[in-house]
Enzyme design. Structure first.
Site, mmCIF file in Angstrom:
data_model
loop_
_atom_site.group_PDB
_atom_site.id
_atom_site.type_symbol
_atom_site.label_atom_id
_atom_site.label_comp_id
_atom_site.label_asym_id
_atom_site.label_seq_id
_atom_site.Cartn_x
_atom_site.Cartn_y
_atom_site.Cartn_z
ATOM 1 N N LYS A 66 0.846 -1.113 0.009
ATOM 2 C CA LYS A 66 0.025 0.109 -0.180
ATOM 3 C C LYS A 66 0.890 1.255 -0.010
ATOM 4 O O LYS A 66 0.512 2.313 0.585
ATOM 5 C CB LYS A 66 -0.940 -0.041 1.102
ATOM 6 C CG LYS A 66 -1.824 -1.283 1.366
ATOM 7 C CD LYS A 66 -2.715 -1.287 2.367
ATOM 8 C CE LYS A 66 -3.560 -2.659 2.433
ATOM 9 N NZ LYS A 66 -4.519 -2.806 3.325
ATOM 10 N N ILE A 67 2.070 1.149 -0.711
ATOM 11 C CA ILE A 67 3.071 2.252 -0.643
ATOM 12 C C ILE A 67 2.299 3.379 -1.463
ATOM 13 O O ILE A 67 2.570 4.538 -1.280
ATOM 14 C CB ILE A 67 4.328 1.922 -1.397
ATOM 15 C CG1 ILE A 67 5.192 2.973 -1.207
ATOM 16 C CG2 ILE A 67 4.054 1.546 -3.118
ATOM 17 C CD1 ILE A 67 5.912 2.757 -0.079
ATOM 18 N N SER B 6 -9.883 -36.372 41.184
ATOM 19 C CA SER B 6 -9.540 -36.661 39.734
ATOM 20 C C SER B 6 -10.446 -36.313 38.521
ATOM 21 O O SER B 6 -10.682 -37.417 37.887
ATOM 22 C CB SER B 6 -8.658 -38.124 39.725
ATOM 23 O OG SER B 6 -9.603 -39.101 40.110
#
Length: 634
Positions: free
Chosen positions: A167-168, A542
């Site tokens: 996205k420069i 347990s």
């Protein structure tokens, strides 16, 4: 295309196919944070390299109008986001694999999710990759998920990184923004062991610097993305490593043939080579390398073959065949990086299955050395691991296995962790080194053994494991059973949950992790008492099947008797002599079984006592009768 096919001679076609066969293959993945454009980039690559058919383009255009997020433009992300949920939400969930080829190289690309909750999917894609394209949104810079994916990529052995600053176009193709992100990442990843980091400013949506250098970034003098992917050196080093092959199948079609089938993980093998079975150390010589297409004079990493040997030695599925002059470690303990991939937490002491190569063994994490903060890389103390967390752990296995460190060999140094109850894969591990703690410790043969002690006492030792909710009557019934056995001259001992927590287990709380350790310790003590020839009565809630199963597997078949005191919760709560249920309902006691912590009822107990409707004396008589029927007492 039909005219080209008509002009091709048979030889042309053969030459073409041979050329395609000789092309190198690059496996890579795209990763990074959410909405950084991973799927869009792959779609753009496929579109610009003309690898989409007309019907795919038509479908893409139609789906872009329905699901797209690129306005009137084609939404390339839809090419790989195939799940309906992905399209509706505009995110990647699953790993999508795509194959494509250019004149120079073949590619398999994995598009991986950016959301933190799908980090395990990203790790799956990275496990077979040679290179990672780590995308960063130019507007947001390096984010938490960027760091997480970079760290996981390094753990999984990826040494080639492309930092794609995407996205420069949305930051006006700013050189300053690009260089700031590049420098930040280089500093952060300085100790990750990456062989090469190539930063490229791109716009996946418009194709800048994807296929060819863009005129809109005149200040950038590096390669376009595809140029770099076609030329990057990812020489397959597995053939140069020592020979390793895990046996997948013992091939015995008739009495005259016995071979060992598997895929060669690394190295090469020839007839006449000396090999060793890693676990047993037994050696032999390779006689033949058999395949469906005939015998081979040479087999290399990646080949699926059947080996026949000169000697009749014991080899089974899961055994690791290795070069005689370069053998791996063999141990039943090792340290490893572990990526936890389950919403159910990892609990040290709980038994799991570990699969290394083709061998599956029972194992447990004996210690979480530290958890790793993927943002700062700090080492944090931890008692358990949650989804997508990474830690260094010590593992203990039920039997020795052969392995290399993951750094040395990704194939023989990796493993998965499997939940024993669900068979779900819950973790992925990378072995660091073996732990030699047990190599000088051997079981001492004793003249007075369990059988001798039992004969002296005139009884057959056993563990009576009473389990059920608090208030189910476990201790009451067990106490009556012991009194009657004692009156009959039997040798017994009772381990009660409350009593043990006053001594042996006084350091443990009631978290799930502490409860697992509580049962592990008691099971080991019960085993020692069983070895002394006693009838051991164990009265513990347990609550988890996994730990009861672990206790059962510590002893021989028939020595563990599970006694399920089956009392409905409402009856147990009415008997609440200690007031525990009342406190738990009021929130004064946390992690109380039956209220805010689960109880997993036994599925196949040796005896089920309906302790909500019958007297303890009657139920104790049932247990005594069972002991007589099984021959524990005369």
């Amino acid at each position: 295309m039909s005219e080209l096919a008509a002009d091709l001679t048979t030889q042309d076609l053969v030459d073409y196919l041979a050329q395609q066969e000789r092309k190198g293959l690059l496996r890579f993945l795209t990763c990074g944070s959410v909405d950084d454009g991973k799927s869009t980039l792959i779609g753009r690559l496929l579109y610009d390299t003309k690898l989409l058919f007309d019907d795919q383009l038509a479908t893409l255009e139609r789906d872009s109008k329905k699901h797209g997020t690129a306005g009137e433009d084609i939404d390339f992300a839809l090419l790989v986001d195939g799940l309906e949920a992905e399209r509706e939400q505009g995110i990647t969930i699953d790993v999508a694999y795509r194959f494509f080829t250019t004149d120079k190289r073949k590619f398999i690309v994995a598009d991986t999710p950016g959301h933190e909750q799908y980090t395990r999917n990203m790790a799956t894609g990275a496990s077979t990759a040679d290179l990672a394209i780590l995308l960063v949104d130019a507007r947001r810079g390096i984010l938490t998920q960027t760091r997480r994916h970079a760290f996981i990529a390094s753990l999984l052995g990826i040494r080639q990184i492309v930092l794609a600053v995407n996205k420069i176009d949305l930051v006006d193709f700013s050189r300053e923004v690009f260089e700031k992100i590049r420098d930040d990442f280089t500093e952060f990843a300085g100790n990750f062991g990456f062989r090469q980091i190539v930063a490229i400013p791109i716009s996946a949506r418009y194709g800048d610097n994807v296929i060819a250098r863009s005129e809109r970034t005149p200040w950038y003098n590096g390669p376009a993305l595809l140029d770099h992917l076609e030329t990057v050196d990812v020489t397959n080093e597995t053939e140069a490593k020592p020979f390793r092959m895990a046996v997948q199948w013992v091939n015995r079609p008739n009495l005259d043939f016995r071979g060992f089938s598997g895929t060669i993980a690394s190295g090469a093998v020839r007839p006449g080579d000396k090999i060793v079975v890693a676990g047993s150390g037994r050696a032999s010589t390779v006689e033949r390398i058999v395949t469906a297409n005939g015998d081979l004079d040479l087999a290399v990493a990646g080949d699926a073959v059947t080996l026949t040997l000169a000697d009749e030695i014991d080899i089974s599925r899961g055994d690791l065949l290795v070069a005689a002059n370069d053998q791996p470690e063999v141990a039943d303990q090792f340290a490893a990086h572990l990526l936890w991939m389950s919403e159910d937490h990892l609990l040290p002491g709980r038994p799991y299955l570990v699969k290394i190569g083709t061998r599956t063994v029972t194992a447990q994490v004996t210690e979480i050395k530290h958890k790793i903060d993927v943002n700062t890389l700090d080492h944090l103390a931890a008692k358990e691991l949650g989804l997508n967390e990474v830690a260094v752990c010590n593992f203990s296995l039920s039997q020795p296995v052969g392995f290399d460190s993951y750094q040395t060999n990704r194939k023989t140094g990796s493993f998965i962790v499997i939940d024993r109850m669900t068979n779900a894969t819950v973790g992925a591990g990378m072995i660091m080194f073996g732990l030699r703690r047990a190599t000088n410790i051997h079981l001492q043969a004793l003249d007075v053994n369990k059988e001798a002690r039992a004969v002296q006492k005139g009884q057959k030792p056993a563990i009576l494991w009473f389990t059920g909710l608090s208030g189910a009557g476990k201790s009451t019934i067990a106490n009556i059973v012991e009194k009657r056995l004692h009156a009959d001259g039997r040798h017994t001992y009772m381990l009660d949950g409350d009593n043990v927590r006053h001594g042996l287990n006084r350091d443990l709380g009631f978290t799930e992790a502490d409860r697992v350790e509580n049962i592990r310790r008691v099971a080991e003590v019960a085993k020692l008492m069983l070895d002394a020839g006693l009838i051991v009565l164990v009265s513990f809630i347990s609550p988890f099947r996994a730990e009861r199963r672990m206790a059962r597997e510590l002893v021989e078949d028939g020595e563990f008797i599970e006694v399920f005191c089956d009392t409905p919760l409402e009856i147990a709560e009415k008997r609440d002599a200690k007031g525990l249920y009342k406190k738990a309902r009021a929130g004064q006691i946390k992690n109380f079984t039956g209220i805010d912590s689960p109880y997993e009822a036994p599925e196949h107990p040796e005896i089920r006592l309906e302790s909500g409707t019958r007297s303890p004396e009657e139920l104790a008589e049932e247990v005594i009768a069972l002991l007589k029927a099984r021959g524990n007492i005369a």
